[in-house]
Design an enzyme around this catalytic site. Structure first.
Site, PDB file in Angstrom:
ATOM      1  N   SER A 192       0.829  -1.208   0.000  1.00  0.00           N
ATOM      2  CA  SER A 192       0.000   0.000   0.000  1.00  0.00           C
ATOM      3  C   SER A 192       0.866   1.261   0.000  1.00  0.00           C
ATOM      4  O   SER A 192       1.655   1.458  -0.914  1.00  0.00           O
ATOM      5  CB  SER A 192      -0.933  -0.068   1.211  1.00  0.00           C
ATOM      6  OG  SER A 192      -1.849   0.977   1.179  1.00  0.00           O
TER       7      SER A 192
ATOM      8  N   ASP B 291      -9.859  -4.875  -4.600  1.00  0.00           N
ATOM      9  CA  ASP B 291      -9.150  -3.920  -3.746  1.00  0.00           C
ATOM     10  C   ASP B 291      -9.684  -2.511  -4.012  1.00  0.00           C
ATOM     11  O   ASP B 291      -9.433  -1.934  -5.069  1.00  0.00           O
ATOM     12  CB  ASP B 291      -7.645  -4.007  -4.039  1.00  0.00           C
ATOM     13  CG  ASP B 291      -6.815  -3.193  -3.064  1.00  0.00           C
ATOM     14  OD1 ASP B 291      -7.357  -2.228  -2.483  1.00  0.00           O
ATOM     15  OD2 ASP B 291      -5.631  -3.526  -2.898  1.00  0.00           O
TER      16      ASP B 291
ATOM     17  N   HIS C 204      -7.396  -5.355  -0.174  1.00  0.00           N
ATOM     18  CA  HIS C 204      -6.172  -4.625   0.177  1.00  0.00           C
ATOM     19  C   HIS C 204      -5.270  -5.336   1.188  1.00  0.00           C
ATOM     20  O   HIS C 204      -4.054  -5.322   1.052  1.00  0.00           O
ATOM     21  CB  HIS C 204      -6.576  -3.255   0.724  1.00  0.00           C
ATOM     22  CG  HIS C 204      -5.538  -2.203   0.575  1.00  0.00           C
ATOM     23  ND1 HIS C 204      -5.068  -1.780  -0.652  1.00  0.00           N
ATOM     24  CD2 HIS C 204      -4.851  -1.488   1.493  1.00  0.00           C
ATOM     25  CE1 HIS C 204      -4.154  -0.845  -0.476  1.00  0.00           C
ATOM     26  NE2 HIS C 204      -4.004  -0.647   0.813  1.00  0.00           N
TER      27      HIS C 204
END
Ligand SMILES: *[C@@H]1O[C@H](CO)[C@@H](O)[C@H](O)[C@H]1NC(C)=O
Ligand SMILES: *[C@@H]1O[C@H](CO)[C@@H](O)[C@H](O)[C@H]1NC(C)=O
Ligand SMILES: *[C@@H]1O[C@H](CO)[C@@H](O)[C@H](O)[C@H]1NC(C)=O
Length: 421
Positions: free
Chosen positions: A193, A365, A396
């Site tokens: 991320s 996601d 995610h």
């Protein structure tokens, strides 16, 4: 869609009223003080309430509990932030391979790589596979809340950073430190991320660092954000400026930190009902599908998540959502001229990333959408693979905590690392 618009309108009105009230009450002068309080860390209480032990153990304690030797290192950035970098020593005698650097995401810490436990924590799995594992914490989180000069409780300027500074200062300092200690010319990089955003910043603002990266594997990458599906960040992004002004003027330049009440409440709720409440929160923000992360992992992980960031980090993401570009922090016309010498904030030029990149994404996601990843990957000059996990519910956090990560993602990571090392 109608509902979304209504919520949006309400939120806007709410924030504008708050900002006006706040600015008004201060006679138009923004407060320069920070809200600073600390919920006492009480292990006795957590034990008595029946928390899973791993919820409150720190990186070092988790490592030794599960049978891994760890070290704690201190790295000082060029602009004075003092970072904690952990190391998990390889389980093998020979250490012929390049070190691996694992970079966590927003609101998170080094712990994200090990909270899933012995069989499912990629930090541990890499040590089992003879890798020398280095795990930094970016500026401002619970392990890196220190500066040579600034006091995070008193100095607002301590919190004047976003992922731009993570990539421009924190990562280069960590990479150079690891290279100096291990005497290896390069490191491997794994990011999750915002840990991938940090990487793009480093390798574009300081392209010479591409020569210090053997290979990067980027999980749920975040650069362009025009197509994110998560409704909350999307709504908040419409009022990025107001939100930041409001938070800063209310003294909340530090957000969702470990020692604040929000963390305490979330951690507690997730202990009593991980599956219901915490799953719903994750579902509403990231697209998470119930049952794909073990309940215990979720409960433990939420004890380590919400470890602090700056209002500017959130605002920077908000700017990207609105501008539909991948650029440095927009400081406003005057600020941009002063800082960058241009009226607009410069874009990060990902064509400069000459080191080899592997991308791993999921179809569900909400923060790292396939469309945005396509924009990114089409511009990367040395992309080895853009791997889509063949499980439609993949979201995610499945990359780091998912019950199927050891099946879908980790073998891929280990395979690439072996091939390149
Ligand atoms: C982790 O916890 C131990 C035991 O409480 C403590 O001695 C150590 O300083 C902690 N480490 C960090 C980095 O917080
Ligand atoms: C924050 O830092 C940036 C970059 O160093 C600088 O341009 C800006 O003026 C600073 N903002 C504040 C409010 O100190
Ligand atoms: C981005 O980098 C590439 C590769 O060096 C270069 O050809 C291109 O002109 C750069 N683009 C911008 C907008 O600076």
């Amino acid at each position: 869609m109608e509902q979304v618009k209504q919520v949006n309108a309400l939120l806007r009105i709410f924030l504008i009223v708050l900002s006006v009230y706040d600015v008004g009450s201060l006679g138009g002068i923004r407060s320069k003080s920070l809200i600073s309080y600390s919920i006492p860390e009480s292990r006795q209480l957590k034990k008595a309430l029946g928390y899973h032990e791993d919820t409150y153990l720190n990186f070092t304690e988790l490592g030794s509990k599960h049978g891994y030797r760890t070290e704690q290192h201190t790295v000082v950035t060029k602009d004075g932030y003092i970072l904690t970098v952990f190391r998990i020593l390889s389980k093998c005698r020979t250490n012929a391979r390049y070190p691996v650097l694992l970079m966590h995401g927003l609101f998170d810490t080094s712990d994200v790589w090990i909270v899933a436990g012995k069989q499912a924590g990629i930090g541990y799995i890499l040590a089992e596979n003879c890798f020398d594992v280095w795990v930094p914490n970016h500026r401002g989180n619970r392990y890196s809340r220190r500066h040579v000069r600034l006091n995070p409780n008193k100095d607002v300027s301590f919190w004047n950073y976003s992922f731009d500074e993570h990539g421009n200062y924190d990562l280069p300092a960590a990479v150079d430190y690891i290279i100096a200690i291990t005497q290896r010319p390069k490191v491997n990089y794994i990011g999750h991320s915002q840990g991938t955003t940090d990487f793009f910043v480093m390798t574009t603002l300081r392209p010479e660092y591409n020569y210090k990266i053997q290979l990067s594997i980027l999980l749920a990458p975040v650069a362009w954000m025009s197509n994110i599906m998560s409704p909350i960040p999307k709504l908040l992004s419409y009022m990025t400026e107001q939100l930041k002004i409001f938070l800063d003027s209310a003294g909340y330049s530090e957000l969702l930190a470990q020692h604040q009440l929000t963390h305490f409440i979330v951690e507690y709720i997730c202990q009593i009902s991980a599956d219901a409440v915490c799953s719903s929160t994750l579902a509403a923000t990231t697209g998470y599908k119930f049952g794909t992360i073990p309940g215990k992992t979720l409960a433990v992980a939420f004890g380590h998540l919400l470890s602090g960031t700056s209002s500017k980090s959130i605002a920077h993401f908000g700017q990207l959502i609105q501008s539909r570009k991948f650029h440095r922090y927009n400081e406003g016309l005057r600020g941009n001229l002063l800082r960058y010498g241009t009226t607009e904030a410069p874009e990060y030029n990902v064509s400069l990333i000459t080191s080899p990149v592997v991308i791993i994404t999921g179809r569900n996601d909400w923060l790292s959408s396939l469309k945005d990843v396509a924009t990114l990957s089409s511009r990367l000059p040395n992309l080895l693979e853009n791997f889509l996990v063949p499980e439609p519910s993949w979201s995610h956090h499945n990359h780091v905590w998912g019950k199927d990560a050891p099946g879908y993602v980790f073998p891929k990571i280990v395979e690439y690392l072996r091939w390149f090392n």
